[in-house]
Structures are given as structure tokens and as C-alpha cells.
Motif scaffolding. Structure first.
Motif, PDB file in Angstrom:
ATOM      1  N   THR A   1      53.501  13.845   6.392  1.00 25.02           N
ATOM      2  CA  THR A   1      52.831  12.548   6.423  1.00 25.02           C
ATOM      3  C   THR A   1      51.667  12.542   5.436  1.00 25.02           C
ATOM      4  O   THR A   1      51.363  13.567   4.812  1.00 25.02           O
TER       5      THR A   1
ATOM      6  N   VAL B   1      47.992  13.760  12.214  1.00 26.74           N
ATOM      7  CA  VAL B   1      49.196  13.600  13.024  1.00 26.74           C
ATOM      8  C   VAL B   1      49.350  14.758  13.996  1.00 26.74           C
ATOM      9  O   VAL B   1      49.736  14.573  15.159  1.00 26.74           O
TER      10      VAL B   1
ATOM     11  N   LEU C   1      49.696  14.146  17.918  1.00 26.24           N
ATOM     12  CA  LEU C   1      50.876  14.547  18.680  1.00 26.24           C
ATOM     13  C   LEU C   1      50.524  15.545  19.776  1.00 26.24           C
ATOM     14  O   LEU C   1      51.081  15.494  20.880  1.00 26.24           O
TER      15      LEU C   1
ATOM     16  N   VAL D   1      54.786   8.676  15.984  1.00 26.54           N
ATOM     17  CA  VAL D   1      53.861   8.781  14.846  1.00 26.54           C
ATOM     18  C   VAL D   1      53.447   7.389  14.373  1.00 26.54           C
ATOM     19  O   VAL D   1      52.299   7.168  13.959  1.00 26.54           O
TER      20      VAL D   1
ATOM     21  N   SER E   1      50.321   6.053  15.699  1.00 27.45           N
ATOM     22  CA  SER E   1      49.061   6.596  15.175  1.00 27.45           C
ATOM     23  C   SER E   1      48.575   5.821  13.957  1.00 27.45           C
ATOM     24  O   SER E   1      47.423   5.956  13.548  1.00 27.45           O
TER      25      SER E   1
END
Length: 292
Positions: free
Chosen positions: A227, A233, A237, A266, A269
């Protein structure tokens, strides 16, 4: 296996046609709330087994054991749709046959669930695209919200967008409605995205029965994620209870996780995904290796 959560046990199931065993001493269990993928080439016995489970034919030997009564829905081969009726009228006919309470509200709910809620109520099913007809078939199978849904080749002939639409519906039925799904498909890459369990058949027999975690361990796969902000991330997570490793190529997650579920998580987020892929053997390669 959690025996308390078993929806169905298939015990010593065989179906003979003359001297030929289409299904040969098959035994496995299906857990409540899971998607079970039935894998096998033509002639492996998948459709015969599905027809037995649906009550369309009787086994020669063996039994089906339901620890508790289960309401079932199914799409077997070519589903029956009335081509000169609209989606609404097809479902109303089915709802009246089943004596459902508040059929109007139920039909609205089901049409929205399968992505047909905005279709003109006067449009006849014969004028639907293949993808629309397939979603209409699923709507008919779930009109009374069964606990157990059987789907035989539900994505045959669909283009990639149609396949994704059906995939999203099946995942939603499991995640939001708690349905247990048995799905047969020749498109193993799609089953790999969907299923929690894989039952592999060959010449009428079950040669492997694996959970998603079992498969990941056998083929030594990993799920890689890259990412624009891997650290962010990773932290996000882990807050959600997902184990995440970090390598030079990006984040490493448990291979048994569903790709679409990771993408959705994801996405919450707000961080952009650059790449997501599995490394290692895929279900199709593993299956073919078993036949050699």
C-alpha cells in the motif's frame, strides 16, 4: 472440526447406475456458516452428489445426517424461470406457493440483495442478460431465506463482472445472513476466493477435504499486500485483530484470508492499495497435482 457446529454429515454415500458408481463411499461434513467448494472434473460425481443432497435422487447406500432440521434452497443445472414474467412476478409466484408472510417486503429485500431492485417491474425475464438471469435464479433459491444453499455451477458463462456480482452475493449471504453454502464450479480460481472448505472429488470419491487453512499449509502460500502506507495499514489491521508481518516486498498476511475481505477492510482505513497477490501454489495447480 467442531462437531457441535455441523449442519450436515454425509456418511458412506454411494450412487450406482448399473455397475458404475457415480458416487463411491463419500463421507464428509459441512459446518454451519461456511462456504464449501466442491471441486472435480466432469464425471467426478459432483452433480450426482448435489442431486442427492437436494432430494432429487436417492442414494444406493449411505445416509445424510442433519443434527437439526434445515431449510434448504438450491440451483441445480438450469433453474426454472418463467420467461414471460418479470422478476417481481416470478418471485411473487414462488412466495405465494411457499405461503410467505409479507411477500411484498420479502421480494423487495431479495431483489435488492441480488442487485435487481432497480430493474423495471415490467421487464420480462426473457429480456434479462445472462448475469441478471443467474442473479434472478439465486433470488428464487433464497426467497424463503434457507439455512443451507446449494449452487451447482452458478457462474458458468458469466463475464468477469458477472462473476464478481455473484461472488459478492454469496459472500454477503454467508456474512450477513449466516447461510451455509455448498458451491460447485469448474472455475477453481473463483472457488479459491470464496470457499472456507474444499472437498475434492475424483472418479466418485473424495480424495481431499481441506479447510482454507489446510490448503494454505499444504501449498505453502502467503498473501502479500503493498500500500502507499504499509506501516499505517499494519497498525490498522493489527487493531482489527489481523496478524501482519512485514517484508521487503510489503505486508504478509495469513494465506487463508479472503482477498476481497482484506480489500474491504483496508478500504475502511482510507489507505490506497497498490498491489495484493498470493504467492505459492494455487488451488487449480494443487488439484491437478493430485490427479497426476
Amino acid at each position: 472440526m467442531n462437531t457441535e457446529n455441523v449442519l450436515l454429515r454425509i456418511e458412506g454415500m454411494s450412487k450406482n447406475y448399473g455397475q458404475q458408481a457415480a458416487v463411491d463411499q463419500v463421507s464428509f461434513a459441512i459446518q454451519r456458516g461456511e462456504i464449501c467448494g466442491l471441486v472435480g472434473q466432469n464425471g467426478a460425481g459432483k452433480t450426482t452428489l448435489i442431486r442427492i443432497l437436494s432430494g432429487l435422487i436417492f442414494p444406493t447406500t449411505g445416509q445424510l445426517v442433519f443434527p437439526k432440521p434445515v431449510k434448504m434452497g438450491a440451483i441445480i443445472e438450469s433453474p426454472t424461470l418463467y420467461p414471460n414474467l418479470s422478476a417481481w412476478d416470478n418471485l411473487m409466484y414462488a412466495a405465494l406457493q411457499l405461503s410467505l408472510e409479507n411477500p411484498t417486503e420479502r421480494i423487495k429485500q431479495v431483489l435488492n440483495l441480488v442487485g435487481l431492485g432497480d430493474v423495471d417491474r415490467k421487464k420480462k425475464v426473457k429480456n434479462f442478460s445472462l448475469g441478471m438471469r443467474q442473479r434472478m435464479s439465486i433470488a428464487l433459491a433464497i426467497i424463503d431465506f434457507p439455512e443451507f444453499l446449494i449452487l451447482d455451477e452458478p457462474i458458468n458463462g458469466l463475464d468477469p463482472s458477472g462473476i464478481k456480482e455473484v461472488r459478492d452475493i454469496i459472500l454477503r449471504l454467508r456474512d450477513e445472513y449466516g447461510m451455509t453454502v455448498l458451491i460447485s464450479s469448474h472455475i477453481l480460481s473463483e472457488l479459491e476466493l470464496l470457499a472456507d472448505r474444499f472437498v475434492i472429488m475424483h472418479k466418485g470419491k473424495v480424495i481431499r477435504d481441506l479447510t482454507r487453512a489446510d490448503l494454505a499449509a499444504v501449498v505453502a502460500r502467503k498473501l502479500y499486500l503493498d500500500t502507499v502506507d504499509n506501516a499505517g495499514v499494519k497498525a490498522y489491521l493489527e487493531e482489527k485483530g489481523v496478524e501482519v508481518g512485514l517484508e521487503e516486498s510489503g505486508l504478509v498476511l495469513n494465506a487463508e484470508l479472503h482477498v476481497q475481505s482484506v480489500i474491504n477492510l483496508v478500504g475502511q482505513s482510507g489507505i490506497e492499495i497498490l498491489e495484493i497477490y498470493r504467492q505459492g501454489q494455487h488451488l487449480e495447480e494443487y488439484y491437478l497435482s493430485l490427479l497426476n
